[in-house]
Every structure is written in structure tokens, then in C-alpha cells.
Motif scaffolding. Structure first.
Motif, short mmCIF file in Angstrom:
data_model
loop_
_atom_site.label_atom_id
_atom_site.label_comp_id
_atom_site.label_asym_id
_atom_site.label_seq_id
_atom_site.Cartn_x
_atom_site.Cartn_y
_atom_site.Cartn_z
N GLU A 1 -11.46 -10.94 4.05
CA GLU A 1 -10.88 -10.96 2.71
C GLU A 1 -9.68 -11.90 2.66
O GLU A 1 -8.91 -11.99 3.63
CB GLU A 1 -10.44 -9.54 2.33
CG GLU A 1 -11.59 -8.57 2.17
CD GLU A 1 -11.13 -7.18 1.80
OE1 GLU A 1 -11.92 -6.43 1.21
OE2 GLU A 1 -9.97 -6.82 2.12
N ARG A 2 -9.52 -12.59 1.54
CA ARG A 2 -8.37 -13.50 1.40
C ARG A 2 -7.14 -12.67 1.00
O ARG A 2 -6.74 -12.62 -0.17
CB ARG A 2 -8.67 -14.59 0.36
CG ARG A 2 -7.62 -15.68 0.34
CD ARG A 2 -7.97 -16.82 -0.59
NE ARG A 2 -6.90 -17.80 -0.65
CZ ARG A 2 -6.67 -18.73 0.26
NH1 ARG A 2 -7.47 -18.81 1.32
NH2 ARG A 2 -5.66 -19.58 0.14
N VAL A 3 -6.58 -12.03 2.02
CA VAL A 3 -5.47 -11.10 1.83
C VAL A 3 -4.38 -11.42 2.83
O VAL A 3 -4.66 -11.66 4.02
CB VAL A 3 -5.93 -9.64 2.04
CG1 VAL A 3 -4.74 -8.69 2.08
CG2 VAL A 3 -6.89 -9.23 0.93
N ARG B 1 -4.04 -12.50 -2.51
CA ARG B 1 -3.63 -11.12 -2.71
C ARG B 1 -2.69 -10.69 -1.58
O ARG B 1 -2.90 -11.05 -0.42
CB ARG B 1 -4.87 -10.22 -2.72
CG ARG B 1 -4.60 -8.73 -2.81
CD ARG B 1 -5.89 -7.95 -2.65
NE ARG B 1 -5.67 -6.52 -2.54
CZ ARG B 1 -6.59 -5.66 -2.12
NH1 ARG B 1 -7.80 -6.10 -1.79
NH2 ARG B 1 -6.30 -4.37 -2.03
N ASP C 1 -10.78 -7.11 9.27
CA ASP C 1 -10.60 -8.19 8.30
C ASP C 1 -10.77 -7.71 6.86
O ASP C 1 -10.89 -8.52 5.95
CB ASP C 1 -11.54 -9.36 8.60
CG ASP C 1 -13.02 -8.97 8.54
OD1 ASP C 1 -13.32 -7.82 8.12
OD2 ASP C 1 -13.86 -9.80 8.91
N ARG C 2 -10.76 -6.37 6.66
CA ARG C 2 -10.84 -5.81 5.31
C ARG C 2 -9.73 -4.77 5.12
O ARG C 2 -9.44 -3.98 6.02
CB ARG C 2 -12.20 -5.13 5.08
CG ARG C 2 -13.40 -6.03 5.19
CD ARG C 2 -14.67 -5.33 4.72
NE ARG C 2 -14.74 -3.96 5.22
CZ ARG C 2 -15.04 -2.91 4.45
NH1 ARG C 2 -15.30 -3.07 3.16
NH2 ARG C 2 -15.11 -1.69 4.98
N VAL C 3 -9.14 -4.76 3.94
CA VAL C 3 -8.04 -3.84 3.66
C VAL C 3 -8.48 -2.39 3.80
O VAL C 3 -7.74 -1.55 4.34
CB VAL C 3 -7.49 -4.09 2.23
CG1 VAL C 3 -6.46 -3.03 1.86
CG2 VAL C 3 -6.86 -5.48 2.14
N LEU D 1 -1.51 -9.64 4.68
CA LEU D 1 -0.99 -8.31 5.01
C LEU D 1 0.47 -8.46 5.42
O LEU D 1 0.77 -8.98 6.49
CB LEU D 1 -1.81 -7.69 6.14
CG LEU D 1 -1.37 -6.29 6.58
CD1 LEU D 1 -1.44 -5.30 5.43
CD2 LEU D 1 -2.21 -5.81 7.76
N ARG E 1 -4.95 -15.12 13.07
CA ARG E 1 -4.88 -14.02 12.10
C ARG E 1 -3.53 -13.33 12.05
O ARG E 1 -3.36 -12.34 11.34
CB ARG E 1 -5.99 -13.00 12.41
CG ARG E 1 -7.38 -13.58 12.22
CD ARG E 1 -8.46 -12.68 12.80
NE ARG E 1 -9.78 -13.23 12.54
CZ ARG E 1 -10.38 -14.12 13.32
NH1 ARG E 1 -9.76 -14.58 14.41
NH2 ARG E 1 -11.58 -14.57 13.03
N MET F 1 -8.37 -12.13 6.52
CA MET F 1 -7.07 -11.47 6.33
C MET F 1 -6.07 -12.02 7.35
O MET F 1 -6.42 -12.23 8.51
CB MET F 1 -7.22 -9.95 6.51
CG MET F 1 -5.95 -9.17 6.21
SD MET F 1 -6.23 -7.39 6.08
CE MET F 1 -6.60 -6.99 7.78
N LEU G 1 -5.02 -18.74 5.88
CA LEU G 1 -5.93 -17.77 5.25
C LEU G 1 -7.35 -18.33 5.18
O LEU G 1 -8.33 -17.58 5.30
CB LEU G 1 -5.43 -17.42 3.85
CG LEU G 1 -4.34 -16.36 3.77
CD1 LEU G 1 -3.64 -16.40 2.42
CD2 LEU G 1 -4.92 -14.98 4.04
N ASP H 1 -2.61 -2.08 -3.30
CA ASP H 1 -1.87 -3.13 -2.59
C ASP H 1 -0.63 -2.59 -1.86
O ASP H 1 0.15 -3.38 -1.31
CB ASP H 1 -1.43 -4.22 -3.56
CG ASP H 1 -2.61 -4.99 -4.13
OD1 ASP H 1 -3.69 -5.01 -3.47
OD2 ASP H 1 -2.49 -5.56 -5.23
#
Length: 256
Positions: A165-167, A188, A226-228, A169, A107, A1, A159, A249
Motif C-alpha cells: 500500500e502507498r502508505v 496516505r 505491507d498493509r495497514v 507509517l 521500507r 508501505m 514509496l 489513520d
């Protein structure tokens, strides 16, 4: 993330810097090109271009004329320590350990009209050039046209390094996030919304929301998130996750 923040107009080049960690921005040629354009403008031109006071326009004209292409710590400081607005009062980067700064280096990205994308430890010189400025260059009439998809492609590469996660923010303002070509990003996008209770309604108050973005970034760094899903635990300064107002989201946090 990977998190993205906006820069700040307010700068701090006077406070002591504890860390010796530093890095160089990734778009030196583009920054050199923009500085060259800015150096052709008078203080009066800058005042009209960016709606600055006489004092600020003279200050920034002098800054561009004194620009150094390969700065070191004598001319520059780390971006996260140089920016000093509401967001950065929430982030409090000067209080982060070297280990935390090193973790956040990969990050957290700061979007910039002059530098494109900055990492926390990238050395920057004092400047003023907001992303929404209609600056004419060889690439167009705005900074959005100048940067094109370069910012998005750089974020996409980061990323890959950030892990988790490939997010992306999004903790940036609309003005700055418009510089990210979403179609070129390939990830995302999750945003956080911070609301205050005002006369029985939930409202976004700009001053508080800016600070809260910095608080969220610090929360992510302190807890190595590292996770939503783990963002929902954010509770700094009285905020709490509002699941009924949120979507997958768009995470809403409220206090009041």
C-alpha cells in the motif's frame, strides 16, 4: 508501505558489527554543506545552539573538525547500528538477519537533521544535530527551511520502491516529522499511538512510546508487513490494538 523513525542522540560505535551490508546516504552535498557550517562554530557556540554540556559540546566540535567526506567502515557504521536510544533498543537491528536488513532497507527511513533521510544500512559518522535546531544556513534560519521539500520528495520516491500500500507509517516524533512536507509527499499517512494505563486513564508515556515505535518497526520487518490492516496484530511487550480508540489513520495500542 514505508516506515519513518527519528534518530537517537545516544550512539554506539563500539559494539561489534556482524553484517557487511552497507550503503551511502543520498544527500552527500547537503550534508557537506551543513558540516561546513558546523565547522565554523566553536564548542561554546555548539553548547549555546543545542543546549549541550561542556563535555558534549567539545566532543561534537571535535567530531565536526574530524569529518571525512567519503567515509568507509573505519570512520562510520550503518545508521540502524549506530543509533542506540530507546527506539533502537526496541528495533534491535543488530539481531536482524542480512535478509531482513535487506528487506527493511527499502521500507524504513530514518529522518535526520544532518543527513535528511537515512536507510538502515547507510554509513554515518558520529554527530549531533537535532532537526529542531535553529541553525542559520544559506537556505534559512532553521533545518526545516534548509531541507524544504527535499525529504518529502525522497520519501515519495521510496514509496514507489517499497511496494504494498502507498502508505507512510509515521513512527517518528513530532519534531522530526515536521520536516516532511506533506503536500509534496502524495501519500496516505498513518500513525501509531502507544498508551499506558495510568491512574485509570490512558496516557502516552514518552519513554515507553519511543521503545514501542522501535518494537512496531521490528514487528513490520519480522512479518514483512505491507498493509495497514496487518499492523493490528502487533502485540509486543503486552500491547494490544484498541479498535474503539482508533481510526483508519490513527492506530492506538494499549497496555496496562
Amino acid at each position: 508501505m514505508l516506515m519513518v523513525l527519528s534518530p537517537a542522540k545516544k550512539l554506539d560505535y563500539d559494539s561489534p558489527v556482524r553484517t557487511t551490508l552497507q550503503s551511502q546516504p543520498v544527500f552527500p552535498a547537503q550534508t557537506h554543506e551543513l558540516v561546513g557550517v558546523m565547522q565554523t562554530l566553536s564548542a561554546a557556540d555548539l553548547a549555546a545552539l543545542m543546549r549541550l554540556s561542556d563535555a558534549l559540546s567539545r566532543l561534537n566540535a571535535a567530531r565536526y573538525q574530524a569529518w571525512v567526506d567519503a567515509p568507509d567502515a573505519r570512520h562510520a557504521r550503518q545508521a540502524a547500528l549506530a543509533f542506540n536510544g530507546d527506539v533502537y533498543e526496541g528495533l534491535r537491528a543488530a539481531e536482524l538477519s542480512d535478509a531482513q536488513l535487506a528487506w527493511a532497507q527499502d521500507r524504513l527511513a530514518i529522518l535526520s537533521g544532518l543527513y535528511g533521510v537515512l536507510r538502515l544500512l547507510d554509513l554515518i559518522q558520529p554527530y549531533r544535530l537535532e532537526m529542531g535546531t535553529r541553525l542559520k544556513t544559506a537556505r534559512g534560519h532553521t533545518l526545516y527551511e534548509f531541507w524544504g521539500d527535499q525529504i518529502a520528495r525522497e520519501l515519495a520516491a521510496r514509496l514507489d520502491v517499497a511496494g504494498g500500500e502507498r502508505v507512510l507509517l509515521n513512527l517518528a516524533s513530532q519534531e522530526y516529522f515536521k520536516s516532511v512536507d506533506v503536500s509534496a509527499l502524495g501519500a496516505r499517512i498513518v500513525e501509531c499511538v502507544f498508551q499506558e494505563a495510568k491512574q485509570g486513564l490512558w496516557k502516552v508515556v514518552s519513554f515507553h512510546a519511543k521503545r514501542a515505535r522501535g518494537l512496531m518497526a521490528r514487528h513490520v520487518i519480522e512479518h514483512t508487513i505491507d498493509r495497514v490492516a496487518d499492523l493490528q496484530g502487533f502485540d509486543a511487550e503486552g500491547y494490544a490494538y484498541a479498535p474503539d480508540a482508533s481510526t483508519a489513520d490513527r492506530l492506538v495500542f494499549r497496555r496496562g
